[in-house]
Write a protein that holds these residues in place. Structure first.
Motif, mmCIF file in Angstrom:
data_model
loop_
_atom_site.group_PDB
_atom_site.id
_atom_site.type_symbol
_atom_site.label_atom_id
_atom_site.label_comp_id
_atom_site.label_asym_id
_atom_site.label_seq_id
_atom_site.Cartn_x
_atom_site.Cartn_y
_atom_site.Cartn_z
ATOM 1 N N ARG A 26 39.171 37.746 37.451
ATOM 2 C CA ARG A 26 40.201 37.682 38.478
ATOM 3 C C ARG A 26 41.054 36.454 38.230
ATOM 4 O O ARG A 26 40.547 35.362 38.040
ATOM 5 N N LEU A 27 42.374 36.662 38.217
ATOM 6 C CA LEU A 27 43.338 35.582 38.075
ATOM 7 C C LEU A 27 43.930 35.298 39.453
ATOM 8 O O LEU A 27 44.391 36.220 40.130
ATOM 9 N N SER A 28 43.904 34.046 39.874
ATOM 10 C CA SER A 28 44.408 33.679 41.198
ATOM 11 C C SER A 28 45.441 32.571 41.089
ATOM 12 O O SER A 28 45.235 31.587 40.373
ATOM 13 N N ALA A 29 46.522 32.750 41.817
ATOM 14 C CA ALA A 29 47.578 31.739 41.903
ATOM 15 C C ALA A 29 48.093 31.742 43.334
ATOM 16 O O ALA A 29 48.677 32.740 43.778
ATOM 17 N N GLY A 30 47.812 30.673 44.051
ATOM 18 C CA GLY A 30 48.219 30.623 45.450
ATOM 19 C C GLY A 30 47.483 31.690 46.238
ATOM 20 O O GLY A 30 46.262 31.811 46.163
ATOM 21 N N SER A 31 48.224 32.517 46.971
ATOM 22 C CA SER A 31 47.595 33.563 47.780
ATOM 23 C C SER A 31 47.512 34.906 47.058
ATOM 24 O O SER A 31 47.011 35.874 47.611
ATOM 25 N N SER A 32 48.004 34.970 45.834
ATOM 26 C CA SER A 32 47.953 36.240 45.105
ATOM 27 C C SER A 32 46.878 36.211 44.021
ATOM 28 O O SER A 32 46.534 35.159 43.500
ATOM 29 N N SER A 33 46.346 37.382 43.726
ATOM 30 C CA SER A 33 45.368 37.499 42.647
ATOM 31 C C SER A 33 45.547 38.846 41.961
ATOM 32 O O SER A 33 46.068 39.789 42.553
ATOM 33 N N SER A 34 45.110 38.888 40.711
ATOM 34 C CA SER A 34 45.198 40.141 39.963
ATOM 35 C C SER A 34 43.999 40.253 39.038
ATOM 36 O O SER A 34 43.464 39.247 38.568
ATOM 37 N N PRO A 35 43.557 41.493 38.783
ATOM 38 C CA PRO A 35 42.410 41.692 37.894
ATOM 39 C C PRO A 35 42.810 41.556 36.432
ATOM 40 O O PRO A 35 43.978 41.715 36.070
ATOM 41 N N MET A 36 41.823 41.264 35.617
ATOM 42 C CA MET A 36 42.031 41.178 34.172
ATOM 43 C C MET A 36 40.757 41.643 33.498
ATOM 44 O O MET A 36 39.663 41.379 33.993
ATOM 45 N N GLU A 37 40.892 42.309 32.382
ATOM 46 C CA GLU A 37 39.740 42.770 31.620
ATOM 47 C C GLU A 37 39.648 41.978 30.320
ATOM 48 O O GLU A 37 40.634 41.823 29.614
ATOM 49 N N LEU A 38 38.458 41.463 30.049
ATOM 50 C CA LEU A 38 38.209 40.720 28.815
ATOM 51 C C LEU A 38 37.267 41.540 27.944
ATOM 52 O O LEU A 38 36.245 42.023 28.435
ATOM 53 N N LYS A 39 37.624 41.690 26.677
ATOM 54 C CA LYS A 39 36.791 42.473 25.754
ATOM 55 C C LYS A 39 36.257 41.566 24.661
ATOM 56 O O LYS A 39 36.988 40.730 24.126
ATOM 57 N N ALA A 40 34.974 41.767 24.326
ATOM 58 C CA ALA A 40 34.371 40.998 23.242
ATOM 59 C C ALA A 40 35.126 41.310 21.959
ATOM 60 O O ALA A 40 35.411 42.480 21.660
ATOM 61 N N ARG A 41 35.473 40.272 21.230
ATOM 62 C CA ARG A 41 36.233 40.473 19.989
ATOM 63 C C ARG A 41 35.402 41.210 18.951
ATOM 64 O O ARG A 41 35.907 42.012 18.197
ATOM 65 N N GLU A 42 34.116 40.920 18.914
ATOM 66 C CA GLU A 42 33.202 41.610 17.997
ATOM 67 C C GLU A 42 32.116 42.270 18.827
ATOM 68 O O GLU A 42 31.276 41.596 19.408
ATOM 69 N N ALA A 43 32.166 43.590 18.898
ATOM 70 C CA ALA A 43 31.176 44.327 19.685
ATOM 71 C C ALA A 43 29.803 44.217 19.035
ATOM 72 O O ALA A 43 29.664 44.275 17.815
#
Length: 133
Positions: free
Chosen positions: A64-81
């Protein structure tokens, strides 16, 4: 300062700041972070106990990315599975895994990133605005 030196310095500073209890240590990228582009984070999955411990290294992590009162989801993927997501860590040992994710194009300024579902530190990112097309 080299990338390795700055990564280790950040790890030491976070450790000294009381983040030692986290199971996962998140290291911010050394390069500038720009909205709408892909960034790479290094995660250290740790075993601070005196006995061997199995840790799960997920292929995908929700954040989750948060700035002030707003937030947005983010997906992180392993570079090497990994074929086997569980790793047996020796006492006082860690495994480092690089994750990548694309920042939303609307971000600008100071943004906090927190991982969902993991005991980890939060990091503060100085996000530059996306370049004009």
């Amino acid at each position: 300062m080299s990338r390795c030196s700055s990564t280790m310095a950040a790890a030491v500073l976070l450790y000294a700041a009381g983040v030692a209890s986290a199971d996962v240590l998140v290291i911010a990228p050394a390069e500038p972070v720009v909205a709408g582009t892909t960034m790479t984070l290094e995660l250290y999955f740790k075993n601070e106990s005196n006995t061997p411990r199995t840790v799960t290294v997920p292929k995908v992590i929700s954040a989750r990315l948060s700035a002030g009162s707003s937030s947005s989801p983010m997906e992180l993927k392993a570079r090497e599975a990994r074929d086997v997501p569980a790793v047996l860590l020796a006492p006082q040992f860690f495994v480092r895994v690089a994750y990548t994710g694309t920042l939303p194009p609307s971000l600008d300024g100071m943004v906090t990133l927190a991982l969902d579902g993991l005991t980890a530190n939060r990091i503060l990112l100085a996000v530059r605005p996306a370049p004009e097309p």
